[in-house]
Design a protein around this motif. Sequence first.
Motif, short mmCIF file in Angstrom:
data_model
loop_
_atom_site.label_atom_id
_atom_site.label_comp_id
_atom_site.label_asym_id
_atom_site.label_seq_id
_atom_site.Cartn_x
_atom_site.Cartn_y
_atom_site.Cartn_z
N SER A 35 2.36 -5.08 4.83
CA SER A 35 2.85 -3.60 4.65
C SER A 35 4.49 -3.79 4.14
O SER A 35 4.84 -3.18 3.17
N TYR A 39 5.93 -2.89 0.57
CA TYR A 39 7.40 -1.87 0.50
C TYR A 39 8.17 -2.76 -0.44
O TYR A 39 9.15 -2.07 -1.27
N ASN A 43 10.17 -1.74 -3.98
CA ASN A 43 11.57 -1.15 -4.12
C ASN A 43 12.36 -2.17 -4.81
O ASN A 43 13.75 -1.95 -4.83
N ASP A 104 4.21 4.54 3.55
CA ASP A 104 5.87 5.06 3.58
C ASP A 104 5.68 6.63 4.04
O ASP A 104 6.62 7.03 4.94
N GLN A 105 4.82 7.47 3.67
CA GLN A 105 4.61 8.71 4.14
C GLN A 105 4.40 8.84 5.80
O GLN A 105 4.85 9.55 6.34
N ASN A 108 7.53 7.62 7.48
CA ASN A 108 8.47 8.84 7.68
C ASN A 108 8.16 9.98 8.60
O ASN A 108 8.74 10.47 9.36
#
Length: 149
Positions: A35, A39, A43, A104-105, A108
Amino acid sequence: MENLRGMFQIMTRRFGLLNKNCCSVGGCDISLIQSHILYEIDNQLKPSIQQIAEILGTDITTFSRQVQSLVKMNLVRKTPDPDDKRISILSLTTEGKYIAATIDQQMNSFLNEVFSQMNEFERETVIRSIHLLNNAMAKSSACCKPIQG
């Protein structure tokens, strides 16, 4: 003084950072390191294998194996750098972008739920403290290295 290590151990467990699989997206189990790799690829601008390994503080051999498993899962694409064929550029496949966005969702949502337990002053204090801690860790000579006992 409070037991700092104990506090970090509890926080690590609550974040699920010790879990073998951090996320399951559409029947696809993703490990914590995978993960982090997804990420960072998502990015960074056209990152190389070496850049992402360095960002994550992982040795290149272990990192290469993780990347290979993500390539086999059709989440990451490795392409030779047009300027230097010895360097591999990493990018996410369409499936990889979906998985990264879903993780990510999920993260968050988790963090929003945690922060919703605090008032605005407490949230700002924690966020400011995280910035301070990250900055101090970046300046530490022991950061990102195993502690020699």
